[in-house]
Enzyme design. Structure first.
Site, PDB file in Angstrom:
ATOM      1  N   HIS A 115       0.827  -1.202   0.000  1.00  0.00           N
ATOM      2  CA  HIS A 115       0.000   0.000   0.000  1.00  0.00           C
ATOM      3  C   HIS A 115       0.870   1.263   0.000  1.00  0.00           C
ATOM      4  O   HIS A 115       2.051   1.205  -0.328  1.00  0.00           O
ATOM      5  CB  HIS A 115      -0.998  -0.034   1.149  1.00  0.00           C
ATOM      6  CG  HIS A 115      -1.715  -1.353   1.239  1.00  0.00           C
ATOM      7  ND1 HIS A 115      -2.665  -1.742   0.324  1.00  0.00           N
ATOM      8  CD2 HIS A 115      -1.565  -2.389   2.105  1.00  0.00           C
ATOM      9  CE1 HIS A 115      -3.091  -2.961   0.628  1.00  0.00           C
ATOM     10  NE2 HIS A 115      -2.441  -3.380   1.697  1.00  0.00           N
ATOM     11  N   GLU A 152      -1.810   0.469   8.098  1.00  0.00           N
ATOM     12  CA  GLU A 152      -0.966  -0.625   7.635  1.00  0.00           C
ATOM     13  C   GLU A 152       0.192  -0.103   6.789  1.00  0.00           C
ATOM     14  O   GLU A 152       1.319  -0.608   6.881  1.00  0.00           O
ATOM     15  CB  GLU A 152      -1.800  -1.610   6.808  1.00  0.00           C
ATOM     16  CG  GLU A 152      -1.000  -2.753   6.212  1.00  0.00           C
ATOM     17  CD  GLU A 152      -1.786  -3.579   5.227  1.00  0.00           C
ATOM     18  OE1 GLU A 152      -1.224  -4.555   4.690  1.00  0.00           O
ATOM     19  OE2 GLU A 152      -2.963  -3.236   4.961  1.00  0.00           O
ATOM     20  N   HIS A 207       2.944  -7.002   4.496  1.00  0.00           N
ATOM     21  CA  HIS A 207       1.587  -6.574   4.803  1.00  0.00           C
ATOM     22  C   HIS A 207       1.240  -6.886   6.250  1.00  0.00           C
ATOM     23  O   HIS A 207       1.991  -7.572   6.955  1.00  0.00           O
ATOM     24  CB  HIS A 207       0.577  -7.277   3.886  1.00  0.00           C
ATOM     25  CG  HIS A 207       0.635  -6.834   2.470  1.00  0.00           C
ATOM     26  ND1 HIS A 207      -0.169  -5.841   1.966  1.00  0.00           N
ATOM     27  CD2 HIS A 207       1.419  -7.235   1.438  1.00  0.00           C
ATOM     28  CE1 HIS A 207       0.110  -5.646   0.677  1.00  0.00           C
ATOM     29  NE2 HIS A 207       1.072  -6.481   0.344  1.00  0.00           N
ATOM     30  N   GLU A 289       1.886 -11.661   5.664  1.00  0.00           N
ATOM     31  CA  GLU A 289       0.938 -10.936   6.514  1.00  0.00           C
ATOM     32  C   GLU A 289       1.449 -11.129   7.942  1.00  0.00           C
ATOM     33  O   GLU A 289       1.358 -12.218   8.500  1.00  0.00           O
ATOM     34  CB  GLU A 289      -0.473 -11.496   6.364  1.00  0.00           C
ATOM     35  CG  GLU A 289      -1.048 -11.381   4.962  1.00  0.00           C
ATOM     36  CD  GLU A 289      -1.574  -9.989   4.651  1.00  0.00           C
ATOM     37  OE1 GLU A 289      -1.530  -9.116   5.541  1.00  0.00           O
ATOM     38  OE2 GLU A 289      -2.042  -9.781   3.510  1.00  0.00           O
TER      39      GLU A 289
END
Length: 325
Positions: A115, A152, A207, A289
């Site tokens: 992101h 995040e 992530h 993650e």
């Protein structure tokens, strides 16, 4: 199916003010994947890595200014993360630094911080559809956030900086897909292309998930076999699986964090064929993650600077092990 590898050792249970005691059960070690891990004594959805998992667009936004170095709350979801690493100047990207001599002096690693902190200001641009081989999907998403509002995208940049520094000390040439120096994105297809054009020996996309409370732990996402349009992962499936196993094993050992209790059947390993960042990659690549930002206990870890350093060390050790073969 259980995991064994040259870098894997079972984690020792640790007591932490951030969570209840961790109990880990180790099954017999046989060649294959990481399995047989128990979960936390008190354990708490899925994130698709490209950004489109649970609660991605609804993340609460706070100031993008560097967070406080104060301690993370022991009560669950800290309002501000502790010990954030300073962001490097945009005029001195890591790719321009002369590589140090070391075990990885001829290796290239691409780190993809998931992101972008400014994505939420560019809804039109990040909602534009791009071709990921099997289908079309959004350019990018905002990512998720802790319940207290830490994004995040700030987490991924912080861990990416820590990981970059560790790998550069080993002599690797490290490139980031973005360093907070872009107004949005890059799109998921460009993220893959950056690794391909760098001819990376390994690539990792960082992530944190945005699943429901009670869902805890990390998981590593590896590419499945895809041959569709611009996507052809057949050549990278096996090396990416090896990279994923080594990263997962080292992450468990260094952080003491258990694999996901909601994905991967306790292995910490998940294979997917719907992620553009993997489908379009021509180099060995995995997503990680690191935990669930919407669970208070995981959030307390993710907002701890000392834990984020361990997370980067776990990733680094797995990558180094993979590259040294």
């Amino acid at each position: 199916m259980s995991y064994t590898g040259p870098d894997f050792e079972p984690p020792q249970p640790r007591r932490s003010p951030l969570r209840r005691p961790l109990t880990v059960v180790v099954a017999a070690l046989v060649p294959g994947a990481l399995l047989g891990w128990g979960v936390y004594a008190a354990v708490g959805g899925p994130d698709d890595g490209d950004g489109g998992g649970s609660d991605r667009a609804g993340a609460v936004r706070t100031s993008s200014a560097p967070p406080s170095d104060g301690p993370a709350s022991a009560g669950g979801d800290a309002k501000k993360p502790a010990g954030s690493s300073p962001a490097p100047s945009a005029t001195t990207p890591s790719a321009s630094r002369p590589p140090a001599s070391g075990a990885l002096k001829d290796k290239v690693v691409v780190i993809d911080p998931g992101h972008n902190p400014a994505n939420f200001r560019h809804a039109t641009e990040i909602n534009r559809k791009v071709n990921v081989g099997t289908h079309w999907k959004e350019c990018d998403t905002t990512g998720t956030a802790t319940n207290a509002g830490w994004p995040e995208a700030e987490f991924t940049l912080d861990v990416a900086h820590r990981l970059r520094d560790l790998l550069e000390k080993q002599g690797a040439t490290v490139k980031l897909t973005q360093d907070g120096d872009r107004s949005f994105g890059p799109c998921v297809d460009e993220r893959a292309r950056i690794g391909n054009e760098a001819k990376a020996d390994a690539a990792i996309s960082i992530h944190a998930d945005g699943s429901g409370a009670g869902n805890r732990g990390f998981h590593v996402i590896m590419p499945g076999a895809v041959q569709d349009g611009a996507a052809d992962t057949r050549a990278i499936v096996a090396p990416s699986a090896e990279l994923g196993r080594r990263v997962a094993g080292s992450f468990v050992r260094v952080t003491g964090t258990a694999p996901s209790n909601y994905l991967g059947d306790g292995t910490g390993l998940v294979t997917r064929t719907d992620l553009g960042g993997l489908n379009l990659s021509t180099v060995p690549k995995v997503f990680i993650e690191c935990g669930n930002m919407r669970d208070g206990k995981d959030a307390a870890l993710l907002t701890s600077g000392s834990w984020r350093q361990k997370a980067a060390e776990g990733m680094s050790e797995g990558i180094v092990s993979f590259l040294r073969g």
